[in-house]
Each structure stands twice: as structure tokens, then as C-alpha cells.
Design a protein around this motif. Structure first.
Motif, PDB file in Angstrom:
ATOM      1  N   ALA A  61       0.826  -1.205   0.000  1.00  0.00           N
ATOM      2  CA  ALA A  61       0.000   0.000   0.000  1.00  0.00           C
ATOM      3  C   ALA A  61       0.860   1.254   0.000  1.00  0.00           C
ATOM      4  O   ALA A  61       0.550   2.236  -0.704  1.00  0.00           O
ATOM      5  CB  ALA A  61      -0.933  -0.007   1.210  1.00  0.00           C
ATOM      6  N   GLU A  62       1.945   1.224   0.757  1.00  0.00           N
ATOM      7  CA  GLU A  62       2.862   2.372   0.777  1.00  0.00           C
ATOM      8  C   GLU A  62       3.507   2.579  -0.593  1.00  0.00           C
ATOM      9  O   GLU A  62       3.633   3.710  -1.078  1.00  0.00           O
ATOM     10  CB  GLU A  62       3.947   2.166   1.831  1.00  0.00           C
ATOM     11  N   GLU A  63       3.900   1.477  -1.240  1.00  0.00           N
ATOM     12  CA  GLU A  63       4.507   1.579  -2.566  1.00  0.00           C
ATOM     13  C   GLU A  63       3.544   2.207  -3.568  1.00  0.00           C
ATOM     14  O   GLU A  63       3.928   3.073  -4.370  1.00  0.00           O
ATOM     15  CB  GLU A  63       4.935   0.192  -3.058  1.00  0.00           C
TER      16      GLU A  63
ATOM     17  N   ASP B 103       0.930   4.153  -2.868  1.00  0.00           N
ATOM     18  CA  ASP B 103       0.615   5.526  -2.470  1.00  0.00           C
ATOM     19  C   ASP B 103       1.744   6.492  -2.794  1.00  0.00           C
ATOM     20  O   ASP B 103       1.500   7.623  -3.237  1.00  0.00           O
ATOM     21  CB  ASP B 103       0.310   5.553  -0.970  1.00  0.00           C
ATOM     22  N   LEU B 104       2.976   6.050  -2.617  1.00  0.00           N
ATOM     23  CA  LEU B 104       4.114   6.949  -2.822  1.00  0.00           C
ATOM     24  C   LEU B 104       4.735   6.813  -4.205  1.00  0.00           C
ATOM     25  O   LEU B 104       5.178   7.807  -4.788  1.00  0.00           O
ATOM     26  CB  LEU B 104       5.192   6.683  -1.754  1.00  0.00           C
TER      27      LEU B 104
ATOM     28  N   ARG C 122       1.592   6.944  -7.608  1.00  0.00           N
ATOM     29  CA  ARG C 122       0.541   7.944  -7.438  1.00  0.00           C
ATOM     30  C   ARG C 122       0.017   8.460  -8.769  1.00  0.00           C
ATOM     31  O   ARG C 122      -1.145   8.841  -8.901  1.00  0.00           O
ATOM     32  CB  ARG C 122       1.092   9.087  -6.585  1.00  0.00           C
TER      33      ARG C 122
ATOM     34  N   THR D  53      -7.070   6.885  -0.691  1.00  0.00           N
ATOM     35  CA  THR D  53      -6.054   7.093   0.338  1.00  0.00           C
ATOM     36  C   THR D  53      -5.251   5.811   0.559  1.00  0.00           C
ATOM     37  O   THR D  53      -5.658   4.726   0.112  1.00  0.00           O
ATOM     38  CB  THR D  53      -6.701   7.495   1.668  1.00  0.00           C
ATOM     39  N   ARG D  54      -4.154   5.945   1.280  1.00  0.00           N
ATOM     40  CA  ARG D  54      -3.360   4.750   1.575  1.00  0.00           C
ATOM     41  C   ARG D  54      -4.175   3.749   2.381  1.00  0.00           C
ATOM     42  O   ARG D  54      -4.083   2.532   2.152  1.00  0.00           O
ATOM     43  CB  ARG D  54      -2.079   5.107   2.325  1.00  0.00           C
TER      44      ARG D  54
ATOM     45  N   ILE E 138      -6.369   1.925   0.009  1.00  0.00           N
ATOM     46  CA  ILE E 138      -5.573   0.968  -0.770  1.00  0.00           C
ATOM     47  C   ILE E 138      -5.326  -0.292   0.054  1.00  0.00           C
ATOM     48  O   ILE E 138      -5.515  -1.425  -0.418  1.00  0.00           O
ATOM     49  CB  ILE E 138      -4.241   1.613  -1.204  1.00  0.00           C
ATOM     50  N   GLU E 139      -4.923  -0.089   1.303  1.00  0.00           N
ATOM     51  CA  GLU E 139      -4.671  -1.231   2.184  1.00  0.00           C
ATOM     52  C   GLU E 139      -5.944  -2.038   2.406  1.00  0.00           C
ATOM     53  O   GLU E 139      -5.918  -3.270   2.420  1.00  0.00           O
ATOM     54  CB  GLU E 139      -4.108  -0.728   3.516  1.00  0.00           C
TER      55      GLU E 139
END
Length: 384
Positions: free
Chosen positions: A353-355, A357-358, A361, A372-373, A376-377
């Protein structure tokens, strides 16, 4: 209404069309062709057919058959070195999306010196390519008509190179090359193409009338034939329809963009080597369900275009029907629908999820609904 639309110079769709390869290469002024493919193309005899056609026209051929899924940069560079050592003056990509994406970059890089890392992004490739012919053996990626190549860097991250030079001189569609595809690969690649059409049609940033028209026709072809080709892969007419639908969807998405489905699929492929089409299939339905409030009109238009025999009382009813059809279609193809079934551990979800989101994007920003992250998660959790 302001947009730019890019497409290949020539498209040929013909059963047995691979036999034209020699003539087509000769027309491009080439005499030494490197065939870029995976080992399966050699085992199936497609490479020998290609080489025979080339030899008939006096064209020397060399084969690079070490392509793997989610092509790593190191493998792409090895292919470039192989082509240089042979003195290639043209490139033929034969296979699925990974082979075609690799072939594009080989054609672009053999004569030049630009490091691949400086090409990541849009319109950053500065050099011309060699003559290029792409012949897909799956009906899914649409890579034969797109100006993008996706590679995996040393850290396992997906990197996309968008450059007009990556469009081929010829996209050669021969449906006989897809007859031997197993049902699961047929399903995964077909769903991948459907995602291309749906995301192109609902793209928040790149949507345009030309891509819309192609996406609608693509979804009509794909949606009406995917169950048939999964059940009976020997139907040449259905295979041709899937191949043409994949091509149209490819032309649509590369000019309008894909979105969240692809964004969430990328880490599954790069980190856990889930085939790209299967990765898309896993997250396809829940993301469409998530997008429903923001894409009601577009989903309704697609439902009416692909199901003309049905009468819908409202856009909301039509849009719901499209999403429900996809929710039923994915498991009906026989594909696994849970990440846990494919060896993805639950503790990987926050990192994925972090990958997204960052690092991805740009695709989330094209999605019809903000994400939002945490959302996504949540989607990853819903398909774990």
C-alpha cells in the motif's frame, strides 16, 4: 477535447500472418533481425516459423530467448548486448507483453548510449530506434500498439518508459499463435485487456473521444468472447476477436491512461511474480466496486454498450450491473481470486500500500475516485 493520439504505423490481422515476417522485414530495409522472445516461443515452434520466413527473404536471424516475466533491467540490457554483438539492424518481438516490452527497448537502445534509468517517465528517451515488428502471442497486454515498456528495477520496483519511439513499424496479429494458450493464461490476459478498456474509458486525466470509441469496441469484443476462449481455446474466430479486442484496448489505454487497478496490481507482479493479468484480475472487481459512486455514468454507458439486449431503468442500475458482471466473471474463469492463494503474505500488505501511495501515485491520480493509503490497504485486505 484537446488531446494527442498515437498509434503504430501499420496493423495486420491475419491467420497465418507470421509467414509474412520476411517480406515485412525486407520492406523495412533490414537484413539482420534479432528475434526477442521467451523459451516457450522456441518450444512451440513459432521461432522456427519466423526464422524460415526471414531466411526465405535473405534475412539473417539471431534469437534472444531469455525473456522472463516482469522483465528485469538486467535482462533487458543482456538482450541489448546480444543484439549488438550480432550486428542487428532490426528487432522482432514475439510473445507476450514481457517479450514485446523487451523488444521495444532493444530496438531503441542498440544504436544509442542513453542509460535506461534516464528514460523512466514520459518522453525522456532521446534517440531513435531500429525497425521494429511486434507479434503478440497472447490477447491481453496490447503492448504491440503501445508506446510504453514496463521493466523491473534492481529494487523490484516497476518502472514505465513512455516514448513515441516504442511504437512499432508493424503490429502483426496472427490468431493462430494464441491457439495453444492454456485456459488460465487465456483468462488472465483477457481480463487484463478488459481492465485496459475500462480504465481508459473512466480515466480522470486522459479520457478522450478516440480512446473512448476504441475502449467500447474492445470491451464488446472481449466481454462477448472471453468465456468462450477459456472454455474452448481452439475457436479461431473467438481467438481473433480477443486479439483484436486486446489491440483496441491497448490503443485506448496508452492514450488515456490506466488507473488504480494497475497501480495495485504492480506490486503483486514485482514482489511476488504474480502474472500481470492475474494481478489485475485479483483487484479488478473490488476497485470497480470502490469506484462505482464516482464512475456511475461511465460504467452505465459501458453496460449499455456491451449488453444492448438488457434494459436498465437508470444509470445506477446499469452501472451496478456492469460491476456485478465483473464480480461474477473473474471467478468463473477459474483464476484464483485471493492473494493468499498465490503465496502473498498478509504482512506484505502495508508495504504494498505504501509503494502504491508513494511510488505509483500517477495512476491513482487518474482513477475516477480519490484513494487514500488506508483505502488501498483495505482493498488488498478484501482480497487477501
Amino acid at each position: 477535447m484537446t488531446h494527442t493520439f498515437r498509434s503504430p504505423r501499420r496493423i495486420i490481422c491475419e491467420a497465418g500472418g507470421l509467414s509474412q515476417l520476411g517480406s515485412l522485414t525486407r520492406e523495412l530495409g533490414a537484413t539482420r533481425a534479432v528475434i526477442v522472445c521467451d523459451p516457450g516461443m522456441v518450444a512451440l515452434g513459432f521461432v522456427e516459423t519466423a526464422k524460415a520466413s526471414l531466411a526465405e527473404k535473405g534475412i539473417a536471424a539471431e534469437v534472444f530467448s531469455d525473456v522472463v516475466a516482469d522483465p528485469p533491467v538486467s535482462m533487458v540490457l543482456a538482450a541489448v548486448d546480444h543484439a549488438r554483438a550480432f550486428g542487428a539492424d532490426s528487432v522482432i518481438g514475439l510473445g507476450g507483453g514481457s517479450s514485446l516490452d523487451t523488444a521495444k527497448l532493444v530496438a531503441l537502445m542498440v544504436r544509442g548510449e542513453q542509460p535506461i534509468e534516464t528514460m523512466y517517465g514520459t518522453n525522456l528517451a532521446t534517440e531513435d530506434r531500429m525497425p521494429l515488428i511486434l507479434a503478440p502471442t497472447t490477447a491481453g497486454t496490447g503492448s504491440e500498439v503501445t508506446w510504453v515498456s514496463v521493466v523491473t528495477d534492481a529494487e523490484g520496483r516497476k518502472k514505465a518508459i513512455y516514448a513515441p519511439q516504442l511504437l512499432p513499424d508493424v503490429a502483426l496479429l496472427d490468431p493462430t499463435l494464441t491457439l495453444g494458450l492454456p485456459p488460465k493464461i487465456t483468462a488472465a490476459t483477457g481480463l487484463d485487456a478488459m481492465v485496459h478498456a475500462i480504465e481508459a474509458y473512466t480515466s480522470r486525466r486522459g479520457k478522450n473521444p478516440v480512446a473512448d470509441a476504441l475502449a467500447v469496441k474492445a470491451l464488446q469484443l472481449l466481454g462477448s468472447h472471453i468465456r468462450e476462449v477459456v472454455a474452448d481455446g481452439s475457436n479461431l474466430e473467438a481467438r481473433a476477436a480477443m486479439l483484436q479486442g486486446s489491440l483496441l484496448a491497448g490503443m485506448a489505454f496508452v492514450n488515456a491512461s490506466v488507473a488504480a487497478i494497475h497501480a495495485l496490481a504492480y506490486p503483486l507482479g514485482a514482489r511476488f511474480h504474480v502474472p500481470h493479468g492475474h494481478s489485475n484480475a485479483i483487484v479488478m472487481a473490488p476497485i470497480m466496486r470502490f469506484n462505482l459512486p464516482a464512475a456511475t455514468r461511465e460504467y452505465a454507458e459501458l453496460a449499455r454498450a456491451t449488453k444492448p439486449e438488457r434494459t436498465f431503468a437508470s444509470d445506477a442500475e446499469a452501472a451496478e450491473a456492469l460491476v456485478a458482471d465483473i464480480e461474477a466473471l473473474v471467478p468463473a474463469t477459474g483464476l484464483e481470486t485471493r492473494m493468499s492463494q498465490l503465496g502473498v503474505p498478509e504482512d506484505a500488505i502495508p508495504g504494498m500500500a505504501e509503494e502504491v501511495d508513494l511510488g505509483i501515485r500517477r495512476l491513482i491520480d487518474c482513477n475516477p475516485r480519490d484513494m487514500t493509503r488506508a483505502e488501498i490497504e483495505g482493498i488488498y485486505q478484501s482480497v487477501f
